[in-house]
Design a protein around this motif. Structure first.
Motif, PDB file in Angstrom:
ATOM      1  N   ILE A 282      -8.257  -1.826  -1.906  1.00 53.86           N
ATOM      2  CA  ILE A 282      -7.649  -2.350  -3.128  1.00 53.86           C
ATOM      3  C   ILE A 282      -7.310  -3.835  -3.022  1.00 53.86           C
ATOM      4  CG2 ILE A 282      -6.767  -0.095  -3.809  1.00 53.86           C
ATOM      5  CD1 ILE A 282      -4.046  -0.840  -2.738  1.00 53.86           C
ATOM      6  N   GLY A 283      -7.288  -4.384  -1.793  1.00 57.24           N
ATOM      7  CA  GLY A 283      -7.122  -5.815  -1.625  1.00 57.24           C
ATOM      8  C   GLY A 283      -5.701  -6.319  -1.592  1.00 57.24           C
ATOM      9  N   PHE A 284      -4.727  -5.454  -1.455  1.00 61.51           N
ATOM     10  CA  PHE A 284      -3.333  -5.889  -1.355  1.00 61.51           C
ATOM     11  C   PHE A 284      -2.514  -4.817  -0.639  1.00 61.51           C
ATOM     12  CE2 PHE A 284      -3.838  -3.664  -5.370  1.00 61.51           C
ATOM     13  CZ  PHE A 284      -2.747  -2.823  -5.420  1.00 61.51           C
ATOM     14  N   GLU A 285      -1.232  -5.135  -0.376  1.00 62.09           N
ATOM     15  CA  GLU A 285      -0.363  -4.242   0.390  1.00 62.09           C
ATOM     16  C   GLU A 285       0.754  -3.693  -0.492  1.00 62.09           C
ATOM     17  OE1 GLU A 285       1.135  -6.565   3.600  1.00 62.09           O
ATOM     18  OE2 GLU A 285      -0.854  -6.985   4.443  1.00 62.09           O
ATOM     19  N   PRO A 286       0.667  -2.458  -0.939  1.00 61.28           N
ATOM     20  CA  PRO A 286       1.796  -1.864  -1.675  1.00 61.28           C
ATOM     21  C   PRO A 286       3.025  -1.775  -0.773  1.00 61.28           C
ATOM     22  CG  PRO A 286      -0.195  -0.521  -1.862  1.00 61.28           C
ATOM     23  CD  PRO A 286      -0.450  -1.523  -0.791  1.00 61.28           C
TER      24      PRO A 286
ATOM     25  N   ARG B 253       2.468  -7.091   6.208  1.00 58.25           N
ATOM     26  CA  ARG B 253       3.163  -8.325   6.583  1.00 58.25           C
ATOM     27  C   ARG B 253       4.621  -8.308   6.118  1.00 58.25           C
ATOM     28  NH1 ARG B 253      -1.431 -11.683   3.683  1.00 58.25           N
ATOM     29  NH2 ARG B 253      -1.258  -9.754   2.489  1.00 58.25           N
ATOM     30  N   ALA B 254       5.027  -7.232   5.493  1.00 58.84           N
ATOM     31  CA  ALA B 254       6.361  -7.171   4.900  1.00 58.84           C
ATOM     32  C   ALA B 254       7.422  -6.869   5.962  1.00 58.84           C
ATOM     33  CB  ALA B 254       6.413  -6.112   3.808  1.00 58.84           C
ATOM     34  N   HIS B 255       8.606  -7.373   5.722  1.00 57.03           N
ATOM     35  CA  HIS B 255       9.777  -7.054   6.535  1.00 57.03           C
ATOM     36  C   HIS B 255      10.285  -5.674   6.119  1.00 57.03           C
ATOM     37  CE1 HIS B 255      13.458  -7.558   8.746  1.00 57.03           C
ATOM     38  NE2 HIS B 255      14.209  -7.485   7.659  1.00 57.03           N
ATOM     39  N   CYS B 256      10.836  -4.934   7.074  1.00 57.81           N
ATOM     40  CA  CYS B 256      11.374  -3.607   6.768  1.00 57.81           C
ATOM     41  C   CYS B 256      12.892  -3.626   6.921  1.00 57.81           C
ATOM     42  CB  CYS B 256      10.783  -2.540   7.684  1.00 57.81           C
ATOM     43  SG  CYS B 256      11.296  -0.859   7.263  1.00 57.81           S
TER      44      CYS B 256
END
Length: 747
Positions: free
Chosen positions: A190-194, A218-221
């Motif tokens: 899909i080309g992105f990070e949900p 790449r998101a912080h949790c």
């Protein structure tokens, strides 16, 4: 909204929810939002972070995640499936489906189940017009990517959220790594990070869970820290000495006392009777039904485990959810997870939960509503008829470990940190074949790029992967295309085309058990006609065996029969648990949750340890804080050439010590009781002083596990191990099963 704490924050979040959610809250007469619901909403509404929600059962985690997610889908509808909910169990999906349908009945946000038993009509409707919430399992999502990768883009082209339930369950093995790999492959499509939202039972340190949840993004949790309301807990541990190996009248009375106790603590209650094996579940329920029949009680005993048919499992779940009538369901881990089972009054456990985490999960099933106390009763039995020659083999270490688990959680709120494997070669094979099945011909360089850039394989070298590919070419799992690309070979095609390929965990060959047209469940043994066995809390006699169709036809019979299943799992004991066991043995403390029989047995165990002939495991010198070297504390001489070494390390540390001793010329073997690493048995002509010196050196200087001589048959269990080069399996065993960093923690 009317409540006593955080009222301004609670009201603020309430009015940010979509109108249909506000109506739902009013309709269900909520007094306030839970603290975790307020914290989760703030993170989802006001940040782009991934979110880990961890707290006890019935704390509102599911609503904490879904209410703000559904609000965002309502206010800004997605052009595809907007939220993907992933669960380890179909039963949990069905449970959540019912809760979401009620919540969304006025919102025009559809919820679609997507697994093997789900409606094909609703699946087709979702494919034609993808939107709303999709609920699935890792295996069903894997199937979708393999068989309809082009359709996956249309389904998820505007996916906003991935909600993973029971994160602690997924983190415990290859199935969770498979899920992470699937999600990363989906991101590439899909080309992105949900954004990801994880729901978990109470964790100790959430650091590893946060790393796991965000792997491949790449998101912080963020894990919001919320106060968990205090709750009253009632615990009871009872011990039954029996004499199974002496066929006399008293031995039957002793065993009957054990089952009478199980009847007394479950009779008239709404409860779960947990056991660690399916065979023990069946045995317990059969005896309880017998006793109930003798006492003219009601037939309120059910069975729930993976080999029971879905229809019978769902019947048990519904029976537990509905009404207030007494019901006792014997279960394994299948009822440990978060399925809503209504109001349960008590949990009963035979034996010790496999982990502190399991204890917390099971305890959390009771006292969930109306502020009721959580109740958990433990029952242990041990055959005392034939004493062992060695004292440590005469100890029920399960019993002592249960005490350790209770103390670790009730006094320290400690739960095992989750372990993240570095070399999951079983999954490496599986994902290679999955990508090949979805793609057709792939150039080796491109295949390596796709696989080795997946985060779960970040520790796999190019050289190791090339070795695996060469091995698969040599054995017919892969083959070369004319353009030099790779194709699935004849042997590989047979594996990938089998529906069982979707799962990375092993499923042994099983026979379906039928009573006429009704499916009762499955068994592993092809029982011949006239033989008898137990399943679903009932004794059966075989009327016909169809080996070709793998079907056993049966009829009901009276009495109690047995059935056993093969256990294929890996269990690891943490070093902190073993240290707590040692503290219990050294202590003289009397624990209030032990009844008189259990306290007596613990005192006997303490005395056995202290009186061990010639042993220094527990001595007066140690109890008073006297100075003893590490080796002197650990060694129990058995004879002039035989010793038992008690390092009180976890499984990975104990196994590392065993190999370190072998490296120094000692004949050493770990003694595990069931799966608890009790000690290392050493045979040597070098004498005690040489062993002491070796242990002292290992404790001070450690050991190089990469230099250990590992036997050919050593490997971490894996479904696809037969297709993986032996060198890689050995490398995985060394990396993920042995922990030399713990050697400095030896006693």
């Amino acid at each position: 909204m009317r409540g006593e704490y955080g009222q301004a924050m609670s009201d603020n979040i309430f009015y940010r929810y979509a109108p249909f959610i506000q109506d739902y809250i009013y309709r269900n007469r909520w007094d306030e939002l839970h603290e975790i619901q307020v914290a989760a909403a703030e993170i989802i509404f006001d940040t782009e972070d991934n979110l880990l929600l961890t707290s006890g059962t019935a704390s509102g985690k599911t609503e904490a995640a879904f209410l703000p997610v559904l609000t965002q889908l309502y206010e800004n509808p997605s052009g595809s499936v907007g939220a993907l909910y992933i669960s380890p169990l179909k039963a949990l999906i069905n449970d959540q489906f019912e809760r979401l349908e009620e919540l969304l009945e006025e919102a025009d946000i559809p919820v679609t189940k997507w697994h093997g038993d789900a409606s094909q009509t609703r699946k087709k409707k979702l494919l034609q017009s993808p939107r709303g919430v999709m609920q699935t399992t890792p295996e069903s999502l894997e199937s979708l990517l393999i068989r309809n990768s082009s359709g996956a883009y249309r389904l998820f082209s505007d996916l906003r959220f991935v909600i993973i339930d029971e994160v602690h369950y997924f983190m415990d093995g290859d199935r969770g790594l498979q899920l992470l790999s699937i999600l990363e492959r989906l991101q590439r499509i899909i080309g992105f990070e949900p954004r990801r939202i994880g729901l978990s039972a109470t964790l100790g340190d959430p650091t590893n869970a946060e790393k796991w949840l965000s792997m491949g993004t790449r998101a912080h949790c963020v894990t919001p820290k919320v106060r968990e309301k205090g709750r009253t807990v009632r615990l009871s541990v009872k011990f039954f000495p029996i004499a199974e190996k002496i066929p006399q009248k008293d031995s039957k009375v002793l065993l009957r006392n054990y089952y009478n106790y199980l009847y007394e603590v479950t009779h008239g209650k709404r409860c779960i009777l947990f056991s660690n094996s399916k065979g023990e579940v069946e045995e317990n329920i059969a005896h309880l039904k017998r006793i109930s029949g003798e006492r003219r009680g009601s037939d309120c005993y059910l069975v729930h485990h993976a080999n029971i048919s879905p229809a019978l499992r769902e019947f048990a779940e519904e029976r537990m959810r509905s009404g207030e009538l007494p019901v006792c369901t014997g279960a394994t881990v299948t009822l440990e997870l978060g399925i809503d089972l209504g109001h349960l009054e008590r949990i009963v456990q035979t034996g010790c939960p496999l982990t502190v985490s399991g204890f917390v999960q099971r305890l959390g099933r009771t006292g969930r509503r109306n502020g009721a106390a959580g109740e958990m009763y433990f029952a242990f039995r041990q055959d005392m008829s034939v004493p062992q020659n060695l004292f440590y083999k005469d100890i029920n270490w399960d019993f002592v470990m249960c005490i350790a688990e209770i103390l670790l959680y009730t006094r320290e709120k400690w739960v095992e940190p989750m372990y993240l494997p570095k070399l999951p070669f079983n999954l490496l094979y599986h994902q290679t074949m999955a990508i090949m099945a979805a793609s057709g011909s792939v150039q080796p360089r491109e295949l390596a790029r796709q696989i080795l850039t997946l985060s779960v394989f970040s520790h796999v070298t190019k050289e190791d992967y090339l070795e695996l590919l060469r091995h698969l070419l040599e054995n017919g799992h892969l083959e070369r295309a004319e353009d030099g690309g790779l194709l699935i070979g004849e042997k590989g095609e047979g594996i990938v085309s089998n529906y069982e390929f979707l799962a990375v965990f092993s499923v042994p060959l099983e026979f379906t058990v039928r009573l006429g047209s009704e499916v009762i469940g499955t068994v592993q043994n092809p029982f011949p006609p006239k033989s008898q066995f137990a399943l679903a809390g009932q004794a059966w006699e075989v009327t016909e065996l169809d080996k070709k169709a793998l079907i056993i036809y049966v009829k009901k019979i009276e009495g109690i029969s047995a059935n056993m299943w093969t256990d294929t799992g890996n269990e690891y004991v943490h070093t902190r648990v073993m240290k707590q066991i040692l503290e219990i043995i050294r202590s003289d403390e009397q624990y209030k949750f032990l009844d008189a029989t259990a306290q007596k047995r613990l005192n006997d165990i303490r005395m056995l340890c202290r009186n061990a002939a010639g042993g220094e495991l527990v001595t007066d010198k140690m109890l008073s804080g006297g100075a003893l070297s590490a080796g002197e504390r650990m060694i129990l001489p058995i004879s002039d050439t035989n010793y038992a070494v008690f390092p009180f390390l976890g499984t990975r540390g104990t196994m590392a010590l065993m190999y370190a001793l072998r490296e120094r010329g000692f004949q050493a073997d770990a003694y595990l009781q069931r799966y608890i690493p009790v000690c290392i048995e050493v045979r040597t002509d070098m004498g005690k002083d040489a062993l002491l010196e070796a242990l002292s050196d290992i404790k001070a200087n450690g050991a190089d596990k990469y230099g250990f001589k590992i036997p050919e048959n050593c490997e971490i269990a894996g479904k696809y191990n037969d297709y993986i080069p032996r060198r890689l399996l050995t490398k995985q065993y060394v990396e993920d099963y042995l922990d030399t960093s713990e050697l400095e923690l030896m006693e």
